[in-house]
Design a protein around this motif. Structure first.
Motif, PDB file in Angstrom:
ATOM      1  N   GLN A 164      14.934   8.500 -12.573  1.00 31.93           N
ATOM      2  CA  GLN A 164      15.111   9.929 -12.312  1.00 31.93           C
ATOM      3  C   GLN A 164      16.563  10.276 -12.016  1.00 31.93           C
ATOM      4  O   GLN A 164      17.011  11.400 -12.286  1.00 31.93           O
ATOM      5  CB  GLN A 164      14.204  10.358 -11.148  1.00 31.93           C
ATOM      6  N   GLU A 197       4.805   4.889 -16.864  1.00 31.15           N
ATOM      7  CA  GLU A 197       3.949   6.076 -16.941  1.00 31.15           C
ATOM      8  C   GLU A 197       2.516   5.713 -17.339  1.00 31.15           C
ATOM      9  O   GLU A 197       1.747   6.577 -17.757  1.00 31.15           O
ATOM     10  CB  GLU A 197       4.523   7.077 -17.946  1.00 31.15           C
ATOM     11  N   TYR A 207      10.409  12.429 -20.927  1.00 31.99           N
ATOM     12  CA  TYR A 207      11.516  11.976 -20.080  1.00 31.99           C
ATOM     13  C   TYR A 207      12.807  11.897 -20.892  1.00 31.99           C
ATOM     14  O   TYR A 207      13.860  12.387 -20.463  1.00 31.99           O
ATOM     15  CB  TYR A 207      11.204  10.614 -19.459  1.00 31.99           C
TER      16      TYR A 207
END
Length: 357
Positions: A164, A197, A207
């Motif tokens: 992230q 995921e 993403y």
């Protein structure tokens, strides 16, 4: 290891290998068509498709030639490039050295691999051998973030420790990533996020669609990004930890390696014999040789910063310790089966949009 210094996407999460755990050494069980006999005495030549950094390709093939007297040539190609070359020019190479094991499985699925269980395979931990003799692994390393500390400081950022973190708007145009169609590391990054995921392809592609605005370039080669980061052209490169360390030692002191705390993918760098080679006996000799501790001891002298798979081989200085990296469960078979679908989605939903900008 001795240290010199001290099919399909729906099934994605169901079949996982336990990463990072070395099981007892054992040879793979031979398939009916797998040859296990030792190769005859060397003569003639050998043509190698090499999916490693240029200096490694040069050093390994030169060492093999010096030891055996076999005239050995190579062409350095990324994994995606080798797969494409096998389609357009089968028979060009005798052996494929390097690149992720899943790509060797893909080559076998397409009919380009000659199964061979080397007598040296029994020296390796089980996770580094294909049970049917398609490939054996002779080095390993992990996907990492290779960051330029000085460039990050200008942006008020620290080295990323999460996938992230790469989405931070402050990194706009400051991330390098290898293109998954040509460089195996690019696909490894996608497969890693998809694994995290739970195998959801849509979430993984979403993403990387978000990451796209931060990516300066999708490079052809995995090592390009570490050089760009070293020169300060980008702040962060998605790269192999071994490539980042190599760049640091090559004179880019601002670089630092970090890993995503959620977990990261890892590479089993493989060797396989290609179908109907012009020099089958020599291809077998090369595969036998590269699995030995004697051959893998050379990594420290090249220097290569990937970790050898033979437990008796030396580990050179500054090789990232793979047993300290949090690795995701890496299913090599599933990574191979999922590649085409992921790359098609990446090219149609991300790369094409990037080209249109």
């Amino acid at each position: 290891m001795r240290s010199r210094t001290t099919t399909a996407l729906l099934a994605f999460g169901a079949l996982a290998l336990t990463a990072g755990t070395l099981t007892a050494c054992s040879a793979p069980e031979g398939a009916a068509d797998a040859t296990t006999s030792a190769a005859p005495e060397a003569s003639g030549s050998l043509n190698v498709a090499c999916s490693q950094q240029e200096d490694f390709c040069q050093a390994i093939t030169a060492a093999f030639q010096a030891e055996t007297g076999i005239e050995t040539t190579y062409v350095r190609l990324g994994s995606g490039e080798v797969l494409a070359r096998l389609e357009t020019n089968p028979g060009e190479f005798d052996v494929w050295s390097g690149g992720q094991a899943e790509n060797h499985l893909i080559a076998d699925d397409r009919g380009f691999v000659e199964s061979y269980i080397s007598p040296e395979a029994s020296s390796l931990p089980e996770q580094y051998n294909d049970p049917t003799g398609v490939w054996s692994g002779f080095y390993t390393d992990s996907v990492a973030f290779c960051s330029n500390k000085a460039e990050l400081e200008k942006k008020g950022l620290k080295a990323p420790t999460s996938w992230q973190d790469l989405l931070d708007p402050a990194l706009a145009g400051s991330v390098a990533m290898p293109h998954p169609a040509t460089a195996g590391v690019g696909y490894m990054a996608i497969f890693t996020v998809a694994t995290l995921e739970g195998g959801d392809q849509a979430k993984a592609i979403d993403y990387f669609a978000k990451l796209n605005s931060n990516v300066m370039q999708y490079s052809k080669s995995a090592a390009t990004g570490t050089e760009q980061a070293g020169r300060g052209e980008v702040a962060v490169a998605i790269a192999l930890d071994s490539d980042c360390e190599k760049a640091i030692q090559a004179g880019y002191p601002d670089l630092v390696t970090s890993y995503p705390e959620e977990g990261t993918g890892y590479e089993v760098g493989a060797v396989s014999i290609l179908k109907d080679p012009a020099n089958l006996a020599n291809a077998k000799l090369f595969m036998d040789w590269v699995l030995t501790a004697k051959a893998q001891d050379l990594y420290a002298d090249i220097p290569s910063f990937a970790a050898p798979t033979n437990p008796d081989a030396e580990v050179g200085p500054n090789v990232p310790p793979q047993d300290e990296v949090k690795q995701v469960d890496w299913d090599i078979r599933l990574a191979a089966d999922s590649r085409d679908a992921f790359i098609q989605a990446f090219e149609s939903q991300i790369a094409s949009a990037n080209d249109a900008q």
